[in-house]
Design a protein around this motif. Structure first.
Motif, short mmCIF file in Angstrom:
data_model
loop_
_atom_site.label_atom_id
_atom_site.label_comp_id
_atom_site.label_asym_id
_atom_site.label_seq_id
_atom_site.Cartn_x
_atom_site.Cartn_y
_atom_site.Cartn_z
N ARG A 43 -2.03 4.03 11.47
CA ARG A 43 -2.40 3.06 12.51
C ARG A 43 -1.31 2.01 12.68
O ARG A 43 -1.26 1.32 13.70
CB ARG A 43 -3.72 2.37 12.14
CG ARG A 43 -4.89 3.33 12.00
CD ARG A 43 -6.18 2.57 11.71
NE ARG A 43 -7.29 3.49 11.49
CZ ARG A 43 -8.00 4.03 12.48
NH1 ARG A 43 -7.72 3.73 13.73
NH2 ARG A 43 -9.00 4.85 12.20
N ASN A 62 -2.14 8.28 2.38
CA ASN A 62 -2.83 7.07 2.84
C ASN A 62 -2.87 7.10 4.36
O ASN A 62 -1.99 6.58 5.04
CB ASN A 62 -2.09 5.82 2.33
CG ASN A 62 -2.78 4.53 2.75
OD1 ASN A 62 -3.84 4.55 3.38
ND2 ASN A 62 -2.17 3.41 2.43
N GLU A 63 -3.89 7.76 4.89
CA GLU A 63 -3.94 7.97 6.34
C GLU A 63 -4.08 6.68 7.13
O GLU A 63 -3.77 6.64 8.34
CB GLU A 63 -5.10 8.90 6.69
CG GLU A 63 -6.47 8.35 6.35
CD GLU A 63 -7.59 9.32 6.64
OE1 GLU A 63 -8.73 8.87 6.90
OE2 GLU A 63 -7.32 10.54 6.61
N GLN A 64 -4.49 5.60 6.49
CA GLN A 64 -4.64 4.32 7.20
C GLN A 64 -3.31 3.77 7.70
O GLN A 64 -3.26 3.02 8.67
CB GLN A 64 -5.32 3.30 6.29
CG GLN A 64 -6.74 3.66 5.90
CD GLN A 64 -7.63 3.88 7.12
OE1 GLN A 64 -7.63 3.06 8.04
NE2 GLN A 64 -8.38 4.97 7.11
N GLN A 76 0.84 -1.20 0.00
CA GLN A 76 0.00 0.00 0.00
C GLN A 76 0.88 1.25 0.00
O GLN A 76 1.81 1.35 0.78
CB GLN A 76 -0.91 0.02 1.23
CG GLN A 76 -1.88 -1.14 1.29
CD GLN A 76 -2.86 -1.12 0.13
OE1 GLN A 76 -3.44 -0.09 -0.20
NE2 GLN A 76 -3.03 -2.28 -0.51
#
Length: 304
Positions: free
Chosen positions: A73, A68-70, A63
């Motif tokens: 996490r 890509n703010e995910q 990714q």
């Protein structure tokens, strides 16, 4: 998790900070080694998704990291230079980061991260009372608060005393044993040697070498070494060195009244040199390495 950097470059106007770098960072501890200004911080910022590559792509398990703010996490970042909210206590600073991550129990997560970096005793002091090493550890707590699978650290040992350094090294080893991906940058060879099993070497924005630390260390050890020698008879010493096969080149510099030599086997050279001087009744005044800076070592890797 695996970080993949594919043909990545980053430039600012006419300044190229990272130049066509390709590397893969697997789970475990990887050292990003290089002299100051090599592009390590820029590369870490692109891996963390804080800077866009000018060309190429950075991915985390396939990714893209940019926009890509995910990935936040999964990633924890400890920057070398970052202003902190000095009016906050360390505890409130870490708690704020826990809340920003939307953790279900931010108080417990903050407390666990603070204990993990051995800062519980100072957690209720304001950050403006912290030493640089304490600030580094509290930034580490903030980066660990959401239990990331990937940890990126930029010169993490700067300002730490020996006890703090040992504690952080032990923490990173435990994270590696848990299967996490740890990438830390350093310009100090000894730090990388103690901690990383795999290293990536950067010089002047370029990828210079990659692999097992011991293999890279052998490349550094086996490179040609230059010395500046002073004696009571430089010409006689030069002749003796050449006759003995100790050097690959020799130059008598009349301006600084010294002998400049290059050897490809510095171990044998340092042992044999005093013996040779004694055998030829030559008095040595000075033996000085002329190329022992990290920049010269890394430069050799690039050229080699």
């Amino acid at each position: 998790m695996t970080i993949t950097i594919n043909r990545v470059s980053k430039w600012y106007g006419h300044v190229v900070a990272v130049n066509d770098v390709t590397m893969t960072i697997e789970p475990g501890i990887t050292g990003l080694l290089g002299p100051n200004g090599a592009g390590k911080t820029t590369l870490l910022n692109m891996i963390a998704g804080f800077a866009a590559p000018s060309s190429g792509e950075v991915t985390l398990d396939g990714q893209p990291t940019w926009r890509n703010e995910q990935i936040y996490r999964k990633i924890g970042l400890v920057p070398e230079r970052e202003p902190m909210y000095d009016f906050l206590t360390g505890r409130k600073f870490v708690l704020a980061n826990a809340k920003l991550h939307g953790l279900p129990n931010p108080g417990a997560a903050a407390e666990a991260a603070i204990v993990q970096v051995d800062m519980a005793a100072a957690a209720d002091r304001t950050i403006d009372t912290y030493s640089k090493g304490m600030r580094q550890r509290m930034k580490m707590a903030a980066a660990l608060v959401h239990n990331p699978q990937v940890l990126l650290l930029d010169e993490p040992f700067n300002g730490m005393d020996p006890r703090q350094r040992l504690h952080l090294m032990d923490l990173l080893r435990r994270m590696s044993a848990d299967g996490r991906t740890v990438l830390f940058s350093s310009h100090i060879l000894e730090e990388v040697e103690q901690l990383a099993t795999h290293i990536e070497v950067m010089v002047a924005g370029r990828h210079a070498a990659s692999g097992d630390f011991r293999a890279i260390r052998r490349l550094m050890t086996d490179r040609p070494h230059q010395y500046r020698l002073r004696s009571d008879s430089d010409r006689a010493l030069a002749a003796a060195l050449v006759a003995d096969g100790l050097v690959v080149s020799v130059h008598v510099d009349t301006e600084d009244e010294a002998l400049h030599v290059q050897t490809s086997d510095f171990g044998t050279f340092t042992v044999r040199l005093p013996q040779l001087a004694r055998e030829n009744k030559i008095r040595l005044y000075d033996v000085t390495p002329a190329d022992e800076s990290l920049e010269s070592v890394f430069g050799y890797l690039v050229r080699g």
